[in-house]
Design an enzyme around this catalytic site. Sequence first.
Site, PDB file in Angstrom:
ATOM      1  N   CYS A 120       0.661  -1.300   0.164  1.00 37.61           N
ATOM      2  CA  CYS A 120       0.082  -0.008   0.135  1.00 37.61           C
ATOM      3  C   CYS A 120       1.064   1.259  -0.032  1.00 37.61           C
ATOM      4  O   CYS A 120       2.169   0.934   0.030  1.00 37.61           O
ATOM      5  CB  CYS A 120      -0.689  -0.042   1.209  1.00 37.61           C
ATOM      6  SG  CYS A 120      -0.020   0.096   2.772  1.00 37.61           S
ATOM      7  N   HIS A 150       5.615  -5.404   8.292  1.00 36.69           N
ATOM      8  CA  HIS A 150       5.444  -6.723   9.093  1.00 36.69           C
ATOM      9  C   HIS A 150       5.736  -7.669   7.718  1.00 36.69           C
ATOM     10  O   HIS A 150       4.923  -8.186   6.953  1.00 36.69           O
ATOM     11  CB  HIS A 150       4.131  -7.092   9.704  1.00 36.69           C
ATOM     12  CG  HIS A 150       3.752  -6.646  10.781  1.00 36.69           C
ATOM     13  ND1 HIS A 150       2.728  -6.526  11.694  1.00 36.69           N
ATOM     14  CD2 HIS A 150       4.724  -6.562  11.870  1.00 36.69           C
ATOM     15  CE1 HIS A 150       2.867  -5.940  12.847  1.00 36.69           C
ATOM     16  NE2 HIS A 150       4.290  -6.232  12.941  1.00 36.69           N
ATOM     17  N   CYS A 216       2.439   5.541   9.063  1.00 36.04           N
ATOM     18  CA  CYS A 216       1.360   5.636   8.040  1.00 36.04           C
ATOM     19  C   CYS A 216       0.646   6.926   8.007  1.00 36.04           C
ATOM     20  O   CYS A 216       0.061   7.140   9.503  1.00 36.04           O
ATOM     21  CB  CYS A 216       0.708   4.327   7.708  1.00 36.04           C
ATOM     22  SG  CYS A 216      -0.816   4.540   6.860  1.00 36.04           S
ATOM     23  N   HIS A 244      -0.479  -5.480  19.779  1.00 32.43           N
ATOM     24  CA  HIS A 244       0.011  -5.035  18.459  1.00 32.43           C
ATOM     25  C   HIS A 244       0.807  -3.873  18.432  1.00 32.43           C
ATOM     26  O   HIS A 244       0.296  -2.716  19.309  1.00 32.43           O
ATOM     27  CB  HIS A 244      -1.295  -4.797  17.580  1.00 32.43           C
ATOM     28  CG  HIS A 244      -0.839  -4.985  15.903  1.00 32.43           C
ATOM     29  ND1 HIS A 244      -0.488  -3.568  15.405  1.00 32.43           N
ATOM     30  CD2 HIS A 244      -0.853  -5.633  14.932  1.00 32.43           C
ATOM     31  CE1 HIS A 244      -0.078  -3.884  14.106  1.00 32.43           C
ATOM     32  NE2 HIS A 244      -0.285  -5.145  13.942  1.00 32.43           N
ATOM     33  N   GLU A 246       0.898  -1.238  16.520  1.00 30.91           N
ATOM     34  CA  GLU A 246       0.118  -0.141  16.090  1.00 30.91           C
ATOM     35  C   GLU A 246      -0.831   0.527  17.288  1.00 30.91           C
ATOM     36  O   GLU A 246      -0.856   1.574  17.607  1.00 30.91           O
ATOM     37  CB  GLU A 246      -0.665  -0.222  14.767  1.00 30.91           C
ATOM     38  CG  GLU A 246      -1.414   1.034  14.534  1.00 30.91           C
ATOM     39  CD  GLU A 246      -2.207   0.683  13.178  1.00 30.91           C
ATOM     40  OE1 GLU A 246      -3.438   1.183  13.377  1.00 30.91           O
ATOM     41  OE2 GLU A 246      -1.887  -0.021  12.288  1.00 30.91           O
ATOM     42  N   THR A 309      -5.861   0.287  12.110  1.00 30.78           N
ATOM     43  CA  THR A 309      -6.305   0.224  10.856  1.00 30.78           C
ATOM     44  C   THR A 309      -6.055  -0.610   9.954  1.00 30.78           C
ATOM     45  O   THR A 309      -6.782  -0.646   8.986  1.00 30.78           O
ATOM     46  CB  THR A 309      -5.008   1.414  10.090  1.00 30.78           C
ATOM     47  OG1 THR A 309      -3.790   0.699  10.184  1.00 30.78           O
ATOM     48  CG2 THR A 309      -4.959   2.940  10.529  1.00 30.78           C
ATOM     49  N   ASN A 378      -3.278  -7.329   8.801  1.00 27.32           N
ATOM     50  CA  ASN A 378      -4.008  -7.190   7.535  1.00 27.32           C
ATOM     51  C   ASN A 378      -4.194  -8.355   6.715  1.00 27.32           C
ATOM     52  O   ASN A 378      -5.030  -8.904   6.137  1.00 27.32           O
ATOM     53  CB  ASN A 378      -3.691  -5.947   6.747  1.00 27.32           C
ATOM     54  CG  ASN A 378      -2.418  -6.056   5.966  1.00 27.32           C
ATOM     55  OD1 ASN A 378      -2.508  -6.357   4.928  1.00 27.32           O
ATOM     56  ND2 ASN A 378      -1.084  -5.728   6.535  1.00 27.32           N
TER      57      ASN A 378
END
Length: 469
Positions: A120, A150, A216, A244, A246, A309, A378
């Site tokens: 992305c 990751h 990000c 996690h 984030e 996210t 994700n």
Amino acid sequence: MSASLPMFLSPIPFTARRSLSLATGKEGQTFARYRGRRYERVCPPLYAVAEPPLDKKQRRRQIMQSEKFNRRGFASTKEEAQGLMVGEFSSDLLKELRESAYVLERDGLTVLLAKAYGFCWGVERAVALAYEARRQFPNQRIWITNEIIHNPKVNTRLKEMGILFVSEHVDEKGLPHKDLSGIEPTDVVILPAFGATLEEMNYLDQLGCQIVDTTCPWVSKVWNALDKHQRARCTSIIHGKWNHEETIATASFAETYLIVRDMAEAEYVCDYILHGGDKAAFLTKFRYAMSKDFDPDRDLDAVGIANQTTMMKNETAAIGKLFEKTMMRKFGTTELSKHFVAFNTICDATQERQDAMLELVENELDLILVVGGFNSSNTSHLVEIAHHRSIPVYHVDSAERIGPGNRIEYRDVDGQIRQAEQWLPQVGKHGANVRLGITSGASTPDRYVEECLDRVFLIHALAQGQLAS
């Protein structure tokens, strides 16, 4: 200090600190300023107006405005870094797939590529900034506070470039602890795409080292939502995994927060909001997923929704709706705005890849291969989509997991590493071509997907040769 004094005031002697504006603690008394060589006469005692402490948003912005904080990259090394990334990460095979309507047939094997997959924009930007930094500071030690993204092979590549990774250990609770003590003021430190905690940013800013921030922008958008929650005096309900990277960073910017992993935990919280319950059991259940001194009887009166996210977009939206309906039931529609706020913090790239996977599984497929880091949230959600459609799905983090022979080592939907023999069928379900769906997580370069497909094609070719003989 007298109880009548305004907040943030502290007493000082009359003759102290000539540059300060002075004020008494009683309403209506005059200010005194140092003028020339004397102070104007006022009634003692006098008090210095101390600066109020910065809130988390103000401190974050203060750090980001430092001359040693860079999140825009380096123009002088940008072109060279982009050239290296194209050479290392691009794929002619995937370009061919895109140009042939995302379908490729080769020797009885049909490959269907998801229409949104792989790197992305936020991940590509993070890796590019790391490459730029390495060339901008060729003679300085460069650290990164976590995996940049990751993906094990990308992180290995950064290590090959001489970038140092901060050491980390995970405690018995599953929380990571980093050792920043080896970083020197003359070093360069990269903050990863997931972001860094406010505590880490504070430490590095006070140390005085050069910071390169690859966070990000979608993660930063979530942090901005938390700022709005704070202004509205709401507790931040964060849909995410409490351990996690984030979510750990995101929670550090919230004043009061509660992290819910899934709909089941959200329903538990909403039931408590409506009916109360066992407070001790609540605090035990969320002991690693809430802010310090969290009190469910006090802190769930008004809530705002945010998310990690990379979570499933449909689940985040459903959790938001659940809390909205819960607060409506408790306080009524006319009072809802005082007790519930929500802002769209779902990442576009995550949503696009999940939508593309939902489209991919509508095809007649024999199996699906998902390429991405095993610790990539994700990517794991893409695996879940295929699993829920009862399509055999294999999640690998590199081509090295495929082979030798018709063998694969993969991560299943429950997170277990497994091995399978004869995983790639020789013929399709109806005696036709084998139909393989393929996609990749947001941290996976095209080149790594091509390497996996090369091995798949080889296994299939060898099997076809055996059938022919």
